[in-house]
Design a protein around this motif. Structure first.
Motif, PDB file in Angstrom:
ATOM      1  N   UNK A  70       0.836  -1.206   0.000  1.00 28.28           N
ATOM      2  CA  UNK A  70       0.000   0.000   0.000  1.00 28.28           C
ATOM      3  C   UNK A  70       0.870   1.255   0.000  1.00 28.28           C
ATOM      4  N   UNK A  71       1.834   1.270   0.907  1.00 26.82           N
ATOM      5  CA  UNK A  71       2.698   2.444   1.026  1.00 26.82           C
ATOM      6  C   UNK A  71       3.477   2.679  -0.267  1.00 26.82           C
ATOM      7  N   UNK A  72       3.827   1.592  -0.934  1.00 29.42           N
ATOM      8  CA  UNK A  72       4.562   1.740  -2.194  1.00 29.42           C
ATOM      9  C   UNK A  72       3.649   2.230  -3.323  1.00 29.42           C
ATOM     10  N   UNK A  73       2.411   1.702  -3.300  1.00 29.40           N
ATOM     11  CA  UNK A  73       1.482   2.109  -4.355  1.00 29.40           C
ATOM     12  C   UNK A  73       1.165   3.599  -4.301  1.00 29.40           C
ATOM     13  N   UNK A  74       1.236   4.144  -3.095  1.00 30.20           N
ATOM     14  CA  UNK A  74       0.919   5.568  -2.960  1.00 30.20           C
ATOM     15  C   UNK A  74       1.922   6.461  -3.680  1.00 30.20           C
ATOM     16  N   UNK A  75       3.132   5.922  -3.881  1.00 28.38           N
ATOM     17  CA  UNK A  75       4.226   6.794  -4.298  1.00 28.38           C
ATOM     18  C   UNK A  75       4.003   7.396  -5.695  1.00 28.38           C
ATOM     19  N   UNK A  76       3.686   6.521  -6.669  1.00 28.63           N
ATOM     20  CA  UNK A  76       3.543   7.031  -8.032  1.00 28.63           C
ATOM     21  C   UNK A  76       2.414   8.065  -8.119  1.00 28.63           C
ATOM     22  N   UNK A 101      -4.535  17.030  -0.558  1.00 31.50           N
ATOM     23  CA  UNK A 101      -4.210  16.224  -1.734  1.00 31.50           C
ATOM     24  C   UNK A 101      -3.590  14.893  -1.309  1.00 31.50           C
ATOM     25  N   UNK A 102      -2.725  14.932  -0.299  1.00 33.28           N
ATOM     26  CA  UNK A 102      -2.163  13.692   0.232  1.00 33.28           C
ATOM     27  C   UNK A 102      -3.287  12.794   0.754  1.00 33.28           C
ATOM     28  N   UNK A 103      -4.276  13.407   1.405  1.00 34.27           N
ATOM     29  CA  UNK A 103      -5.453  12.660   1.848  1.00 34.27           C
ATOM     30  C   UNK A 103      -6.166  12.041   0.657  1.00 34.27           C
ATOM     31  N   UNK A 111      11.017   4.718  -0.790  1.00 33.16           N
ATOM     32  CA  UNK A 111      10.335   5.566  -1.781  1.00 33.16           C
ATOM     33  C   UNK A 111       9.144   6.295  -1.163  1.00 33.16           C
ATOM     34  N   UNK A 112       8.518   5.683  -0.157  1.00 36.37           N
ATOM     35  CA  UNK A 112       7.418   6.370   0.525  1.00 36.37           C
ATOM     36  C   UNK A 112       7.961   7.566   1.314  1.00 36.37           C
ATOM     37  N   UNK A 113       9.140   7.356   1.927  1.00 35.30           N
ATOM     38  CA  UNK A 113       9.763   8.461   2.649  1.00 35.30           C
ATOM     39  C   UNK A 113      10.088   9.595   1.675  1.00 35.30           C
ATOM     40  N   UNK A 114      10.614   9.208   0.506  1.00 39.23           N
ATOM     41  CA  UNK A 114      10.932  10.231  -0.504  1.00 39.23           C
ATOM     42  C   UNK A 114       9.674  11.007  -0.877  1.00 39.23           C
ATOM     43  N   UNK A 115       8.569  10.265  -1.121  1.00 38.67           N
ATOM     44  CA  UNK A 115       7.326  10.937  -1.513  1.00 38.67           C
ATOM     45  C   UNK A 115       6.867  11.898  -0.418  1.00 38.67           C
ATOM     46  N   UNK A 116       6.913  11.420   0.832  1.00 33.62           N
ATOM     47  CA  UNK A 116       6.457  12.289   1.924  1.00 33.62           C
ATOM     48  C   UNK A 116       7.349  13.526   2.031  1.00 33.62           C
ATOM     49  N   UNK A 117       8.639  13.338   1.783  1.00 29.58           N
ATOM     50  CA  UNK A 117       9.544  14.485   1.818  1.00 29.58           C
ATOM     51  C   UNK A 117       9.184  15.478   0.719  1.00 29.58           C
ATOM     52  N   UNK A 118       8.867  14.946  -0.474  1.00 30.02           N
ATOM     53  CA  UNK A 118       8.476  15.832  -1.577  1.00 30.02           C
ATOM     54  C   UNK A 118       7.201  16.602  -1.207  1.00 30.02           C
ATOM     55  N   UNK A 119       6.263  15.915  -0.545  1.00 34.48           N
ATOM     56  CA  UNK A 119       5.038  16.609  -0.113  1.00 34.48           C
ATOM     57  C   UNK A 119       5.354  17.698   0.908  1.00 34.48           C
TER      58      UNK A 119
END
Lengths: 489, 324
Positions: free
Chosen positions: B55-61, B278-280, B175-183
């Motif tokens: 799930x956490x990985x799917x969120x990234x893209x 948007x993250x929500x 990659x989830x950490x990267x995405x959250x950092x980008x957010x």
């Protein structure tokens, strides 16, 4: 039993209360005049009455029954009709179609146009607007006539309460007489009319009672016979107005901006003038004279084709210490959906950052100081979207945005359009004070009294050219007007 | 009197903490908790580490694409080309991985996204073309370029290619950490920097912003470039996560990204939208997909249900806003 009664109505936007327990009462056949400075809460009150905004708390009664219009449609069903300042006719449709939209007479399932036109004509005659041709396209009518069609439309369903928001702003002469006659006729038919207007003589003439609003409260309810314009203005402003325009300034300083031979074909040609420190220069011209186009060009918003004294971009103009308050707040002055705070800091975002980040603390301080200095209402408006402010207060936000840049040359295009008298006086004082601090001000106006009264010198434009330059103290309205129409004074 | 009070003005409660209105955030938290609760009680496989990690990985893209999309939407524009950029960035990275060090190949992939965004933004801002048309054209152009680069999928032989997509930071995928950092950076950018505020203001009223001396064109170009960069990064990460880059990947990804923004309350006419919401929206979308998969719902029915759920969420928001 009252036709309409409001009790203790409160309204808040984004946590800021703008109506603090407003009450209102009227019987069938009354005309309640509602007056108040911009920001007093008149527009919000009207929107609550017409179902366009829900009240936060409070109660509304009609003919002894508790009501709660949640939408304009609810309000229609209750017999409350509102005619707003802004026109809502469909310009491509005929007057008949606009009037009867949704209720056309039919024959064999098709619209019976002959009967429809006849019914529309009968309706217009009945309300005293028989001069309007029902087959004309609404968009081709003058603004005044469109306003009359709006009023006729509101009367189709025999309302119990008719709310008129600045109905006379665009009417003059015979049209105005027709409106007054209509209101007297409505009184006899037992309609309660709520008449919101900046024009005090009309309110005094028409109303059976006058409600004065200030800062979200009804501060006084008066009977026209017992009061006068002076008292009303004094109440609205919260003080007596000694005089409208501040004393003229003398001893003007150096030239801060010079325009020479400036030309944009089709708009204006060979314009030359100077703006001096400490001087307010008026610029008068009729519609189509090129006055606003000239200001935009000097500010760099539209390129000059020939001549000197125009900046190449707004950014360059601002860098040089120039500011432009445009004539259309909604379209070019504000980002309506953003907060007052954001709108005011628009010009200073890039100059007040710390590193890559905005200096939020400084922004908050600056904005709070401006709200206080310009007396913007409501006082807690900084986090509110600008759209919720009244016209006069919106104008002050635009002004504040530029004052935060500490400009040296201030271009004001119609700064008092749609602004009530009390706020106007405040704006004149503010501009006077700025000039005395050494700013050069260009005040563009289509209001003759203002362009002479609030200035030291008047430039007159006619068809894209400057046709006169007069000392304000030595001229009069007739001279300025004559020059603006291309006639020698 | 009871009939009366039923007609009395009703106000939805708003959650205000320390002077900040957190109603939207609370709403999303509630919605997500509800989804998770339903999923956990009705499916045995939901709360397994494998599923949660996936799930956490799917969120990234979709997350990265949504953030870039939000920036563009705030200006009043739209970027339809992000799905194609995902494919191009992925295939180029995988192709170059044979000859170049892997981090360099990945940097080239992200850079390709930046370049496409720059072109999109320039066409929109300098030549005043409609964003929908410009990015529709680049959608097909970039997709074509991905196939021109390689008609067949590329799976780099070097196992290091998979490192980015499989690394874990504690229990959370890198990659989830990267995405959250980008957010997080995106949130600060849009609320706390002059450029971010200018982008929001441009969507509200571009002429007012121009007259305030702000360079509107440059900010619009920046918005599309940010979207391109996010899409490039998403493409690289996706290829690394799956271990194979396909020129056909990412079709209709732009629709999920737009949906996430809109679920998060963004206005397609610009000027309104929030990074947190948007993250929500991203979380809601991914949870819906995951749940329907766990229930074994047939994929065509998944599309139907997803559409209906999106409409429902937006309707609830609309009602909420008009009452507020």
């Amino acid at each position: 039993m009252s036709r309409l009664e409001l009790r203790d109505v409160h309204k808040e936007f984004s946590g800021v209360e703008v109506l603090h327990g407003v009450g209102l009462r009227g019987d069938a056949g009354d005309v309640i005049g509602v007056v108040g400075a911009n920001g007093a809460g008149k527009s919000t009150l009207i929107k609550i009455l017409s179902g366009a905004l829900p009240m936060s708390s409070g109660a509304m009664w009609m003919d002894g029954e508790r009501v709660d219009p949640r939408s304009p449609h609810d309000a229609h069903d209750l017999g409350i009709r509102t005619v707003y300042q802004e026109l809502s006719l469909v310009p491509e449709l005929s007057v008949t179609e606009n009037l009867l939209l949704g209720a056309f007479p039919r024959r064999l399932g098709l619209i019976d146009w002959k009967a429809a036109d006849a019914r529309a004509r009968e309706l217009l005659v009945r309300v005293g607007f028989g001069a309007i041709d029902p087959r004309e396209r609404a968009g081709r009518l003058s603004v005044a006539r469109q306003q009359m069609v709006e009023i006729a439309k509101a009367l189709i369903s025999e309302p119990r309460v008719l709310v008129l928001d600045e109905p006379s702003a665009v009417l003059a002469g015979a049209d105005l007489e027709a409106l007054f006659a209509l209101i007297r006729q409505l009184r006899e038919r037992g309609v309660l009319v709520i008449y919101v207007s900046h024009r005090l003589p009309e309110v005094l003439q028409l109303a059976t009672s006058i409600v004065v609003m200030k800062d979200g409260r009804v501060i006084e309810t008066l009977t026209p016979g017992d009061t006068g314009e002076d008292e009303l203005i004094g109440l609205m402003a919260g003080r007596r107005l000694e005089q409208i325009y501040p004393a003229r300034r003398d001893g003007h300083g150096q030239v801060l901006h010079r325009v020479d031979g400036l030309t944009r074909p089709g708009e204006f040609a060979d314009i030359g003038f100077e703006l001096r420190a400490g001087e307010i220069t008026g610029l008068f011209g009729l519609v189509g004279s090129g006055r606003s186009e000239l200001a935009r060009c000097v500010f760099g918003a539209a390129p000059a084709v020939a001549g000197k004294g125009a900046h190449r971009s707004p950014a360059e103009a601002i860098e040089a210490g120039m500011a432009l308050v445009t004539e259309d707040r909604a379209r070019t002055g504000l980002v309506l959906g953003m907060t007052v705070r954001d709108n005011m800091s628009l010009t200073t975002w890039h100059s007040t950052s710390r590193g890559p980040l905005l200096d939020v603390a400084r922004q908050r301080r600056d904005v709070a100081a401006m709200v206080d200095r310009l007396q913007i209402r409501p006082a807690g408006c900084a986090p509110m979207p600008a759209v919720h402010l009244s016209g006069g207060n919106q104008q002050k936000v635009v002004l504040a945005k530029w004052l935060l840049r500490d400009p040296r040359v201030l271009l004001l295009d119609e700064p008092t359009r749609g602004v009530d008298m009390a706020t106007r006086v405040e704006i004149y004082r503010m501009v006077d004070e700025l000039a005395r601090q050494g700013l050069a001000v260009l005040l563009i106006s289509s209001d003759l009294t203002e362009v002479i009264g609030a200035t030291d010198r008047v430039l007159v434009m006619h068809q894209g050219r400057i046709t006169g330059e007069l000392r304000s103290a030595d001229t009069g309205e007739d001279e300025v007007l004559a020059l603006s129409m291309g006639r020698p004074a | 009197m009871s009939a009366e009070s039923a007609r009395a003005p009703r106000r939805l409660p708003r959650l205000v903490v320390g002077g900040r209105d957190l109603t939207v955030e609370a709403g999303f938290t509630l919605l997500i908790v509800a989804f998770v609760a339903v999923a956990a009680t009705t499916s045995d496989s939901f709360l397994t580490p494998v599923n949660l990690t996936s799930l956490l990985k799917q969120m990234v893209t979709v997350g990265l694409l949504s953030l870039g999309m939000l920036v563009v939407i705030l200006t009043g524009g739209i970027d339809l080309s992000v799905g194609s950029i995902v494919a191009f960035a992925g295939i180029v990275t995988a192709g170059l991985a044979a000859d170049l060090p892997i981090p360099v190949a990945m940097a080239v992939g992200v850079a390709s996204g930046i370049a496409f965004g720059l072109v999109n933004g320039t066409l929109v801002a300098r030549f005043a073309l409609a964003p929908f048309v410009v990015t529709l054209a680049s959608l097909t152009t970039i997709r074509g370029l991905a196939f021109v680069y390689s008609e067949v999928p590329i799976a780099p032989a070097d196992p290091a290619f998979l490192d980015l997509g499989t690394a874990m930071v504690g229990p959370v995928p890198l990659i989830t950490v990267i995405m959250l950092a980008v957010f997080a950076v995106g949130g600060v950018f849009l609320t706390r920097t002059p450029a971010g505020r200018s982008i929001v203001a441009i969507g509200g009223n571009a002429e007012t912003v121009r007259l305030a001396g702000i360079n509107v064109r440059r900010h619009v170009v920046a918005a599309y470039t940010i979207s391109g960069a996010c899409a490039g990064l998403a493409g690289v990460i996706l290829a690394s996560r799956v271990g194979i880059a396909q020129p056909s990947v990412g079709v209709a990804f732009e629709l999920d990204a737009i949906a996430a923004c809109v679920i998060g309350g963004a206005s397609l006419s610009g000027g309104r939208g929030s990074v947190r919401a948007t993250l929500g929206g991203v979380a809601v979308l991914v949870l819906i997909n995951n749940l329907l998969n766990l229930y074994g719902v047939q994929s065509f029915w998944q599309q139907v249900l997803k559409g209906l759920i999106i409409i429902a969420v937006i309707l609830v928001q609309r009602v909420n806003r008009s009452r507020g």
